[in-house]
Structures are given as structure tokens and as C-alpha cells.
Design an enzyme around this catalytic site. Structure first.
Site, PDB file in Angstrom:
ATOM      1  CG  ASP A  11     -44.077  14.396  30.756  1.00  0.00           C
ATOM      2  OD1 ASP A  11     -42.990  14.786  29.956  1.00  0.00           O
ATOM      3  OD2 ASP A  11     -43.356  13.512  31.556  1.00  0.00           O
ATOM      4  CE  LYS A  12     -51.994   9.654  25.382  1.00  0.00           C
ATOM      5  NZ  LYS A  12     -50.991   8.718  23.695  1.00  0.00           N
TER       6      LYS A  12
END
Length: 336
Positions: free
Chosen positions: A151-152
Site C-alpha cells: 500500500d502507498k
């Protein structure tokens, strides 16, 4: 005199010359070429055939289902087309790199792959610029082969393939989830509360939520998802714990959703931790300040292991907590 069927492909630049013998006659052509050219997927060979890249006996062979005849078959690889998106000079922490793959320690805030809302400034943009000519092409394009994602706002280790053969091998290992090979993925996670036992397993299928398509949810009709967790440290005054999570599968948001499902959501996760702000407001000044400085879910990909796609050597990498998560650990230990 027939050519031996075991003759390997000859590599002369962008040409691949394969010798077909009597034992090969009648075999489906795309299947035969895939068996002799392991660096190319069968789908890639089919695409190249349709583009007129395969010849034998002065004829162009465009039908993947055609039968093999004895003799030499020549496949010409085109130059990789320029990658889309373009390379960008974005700093990378490179843990390991060779001709087949690269392992990076991704910082929080960096998106892995271009998508809606993130057309540039991604890890892929950075890798295209960093790797340059060493990207021999994945699917005929000079681009990095993404086999898993973070995920970012999750930091830590991520491996990327540089060519088709490495991409196929790594993809197969991740699809197998380490059940028959050395694949290892371990994360460090700060969670709210303290589990009632030292270790456990969450076996709960996941699918996109029907109520909110941007979220993942536990549902009986979802795909198999298994997370093994172990408590490494408890911070009773902060009502928090540090867990190690090992993935047996790799679904989108798996750790975040699974930990929330058992009542211990990730600290800093405002998507799956419904009471995050309330719990954060009860922390002491030092811990509250460290959490505010973190500004994201407290999840870090700390360990990554796999078999090298060319040598089969087991590679294992470890990444320490990034400074902002280490500061949170220090603050939790000192929280009055």
C-alpha cells in the site's frame, strides 16, 4: 538425418534458433517453443508468432497451433518498446540488484504502480529511470515486472523483476504463497489492544466490500486469505501491541482487514480502524506526538525471502523499522 529433439535454443543477439527433431514432429508449435525458450511465456510466443517473428524453411509461421516439422525454427525478438510511463529521478533505497531483479526498501507515501490519481511519481517511474538498459523487457516492453505490491502508506521490502523469465518465476512463487518454496513475507504491525493469546491465525476470506467499493471486507464468498500473527511486545499503558504478521496469502489490504476483524486494528489506520482517533486521544503526550508524526498506518514489510529465479538460491532480506515507526516504539515503551 533428423536433428536431436533435445537441442537447446541458440541465442544470437535478438534471434533464438531452435532445432526440432523427429521426436518433436507433430507437437503444437507454440508449446514446443515455450519448452525450448523458458525465458518467454507461451502467451508471449503466441503474440510474437502473430507478429510474424517466427520463421522456418523460408516460411513465416503465424499460427500458434501449427504442428512442428523437423528443422531449424528461428524466433526474432523485437527491441523492447519504450516504457509507459516514463522514468523519473526518484531516490530509491536499493537492498539488492542483479541482471534479473531488484529489491527495494519502499518508503511510506510512495505509490507502487501508476493508476487513476497517481499517473506519475510512482515506484515504477523510479525503477524505469534507475534500471535503464538492464530492463530487457517484460511482455516486450522495457518496464519493471511488479509481482506484489505494498500500500502507498506501508513501508518496507519489495522485489521487482527485470525480465520475462524472472517475472514468471517470481509470479509463480507468490501465487504458490510459499507452500512449496522458500517465499517468506513478514510484517511488523503496531495494533490497538492486546490479543488474548501470544500467537494465532486469521483464516477469513476477503473480497471487495459491497457497501464501499474502495474497501476490502471479510466475506464467505471471498478469496482465501490467511495471516499468521505473533505478539512481540505489549504496551499496556498505551493499550497497544507490536505484532509480527506472516502472510500465507497476499490479498489487497489483507493484514489491515484481518487485524481489524479480530478486534486489533492497525494503529494509524483510519480506513479500517473505526475508533482510531478516540484511542489516539487517550495516549500520553510523547506517544501522541509520535503517532501524529507517523501520519499513517503502522505497518512495515520487514522480511522478504524467495528463490532466485535464475540460480534457485534462497535469498532473504530484512529491513529495520523506519525512523518514524522506531520513534513510535520508543514512545510506547516510555508512555506513562
Amino acid at each position: 538425418m533428423s536433428l536431436p529433439s533435445s537441442e537447446p535454443a541458440a541465442d544470437t543477439g535478438r534471434l533464438r534458433v531452435v532445432a526440432a527433431g523427429a521426436d518433436d514432429v507433430g507437437e503444437r508449435l507454440d508449446r514446443f517453443l515455450a519448452s525450448r525458450l523458458p525465458e518467454l511465456s507461451r502467451a508471449r510466443i503466441q503474440a510474437l508468432m502473430r507478429q510474424g517473428a517466427v520463421r522456418s524453411g523460408g516460411r513465416t509461421l503465424e499460427d500458434p497451433s501449427a504442428k512442428v516439422n523437423a528443422g531449424e525454427i528461428v524466433l526474432e525478438l523485437p527491441e523492447p518498446t519504450p516504457a509507459e510511463p516514463k522514468g523519473e529521478d526518484i531516490p530509491l533505497v536499493v537492498v539488492y540488484e542483479d541482471d534479473d531483479l531488484i529489491v527495494v526498501d519502499k518508503p511510506a507515501g510512495l505509490v507502487v504502480h501508476p493508476a487513476a490519481g497517481h499517473a506519475d511519481g510512482t515506484l515504477v517511474n523510479a525503477l524505469i529511470a534507475h534500471c535503464g538498459a538492464s530492463l530487457s523487457g517484460v511482455g516486450g516492453v522495457a518496464r519493471p515486472g511488479i509481482v506484489h505490491r505494498l500500500d502507498k502508506d506501508t513501508s518496507g521490502l519489495l522485489v521487482v523483476a527485470k525480465n520475462d523469465a524472472a517475472h514468471r518465476s517470481l509470479s509463480a512463487q507468490f501465487a504458490d504463497h510459499g507452500r512449496t518454496g522458500p517465499l517468506v513475507r513478514a510484517y511488523l504491525a503496531f495494533v490497538w489492544g492486546a490479543p488474548d493469546r501470544p500467537r494465532g491465525t486469521v483464516d477469513a476470506p476477503l473480497a471487495r466490500s459491497v457497501k464501499n467499493r474502495e474497501k476490502i471486507a471479510v466475506t464467505a464468498s471471498g478469496r482465501e486469505a490467511i495471516t499468521h500473527w505473533e505478539t512481540l511486545e505489549r504496551f499496556d499503558s498505551a493499550h497497544a501491541s507490536l505484532l509480527e504478521c506472516r502472510l500465507e496469502t497476499g490479498r489487497t489490504h489483507q493484514i489491515r482487514v484481518h487485524l481489524a476483524h479480530i478486534g486489533h486494528p492497525l494503529i494509524g489506520d483510519e480506513v479500517y480502524g473505526a475508533s482510531h482517533r478516540t484511542k489516539a486521544s487517550r495516549l500520553g503526550e510523547g506517544a501522541a506526538g509520535a503517532l501524529a508524526a507517523l501520519g499513517r498506518q503502522a505497518l512495515h514489510a520487514a522480511e522478504l525471502g524467495f528463490a532466485h529465479p535464475r540460480t534457485a538460491e534462497t535469498l532473504l532480506f530484512e529491513s529495520p523499522l523506519p525512523p518514524e515507526m522506531d520513534d513510535l516504539l520508543t514512545a510506547f515503551r516510555a508512555n506513562p
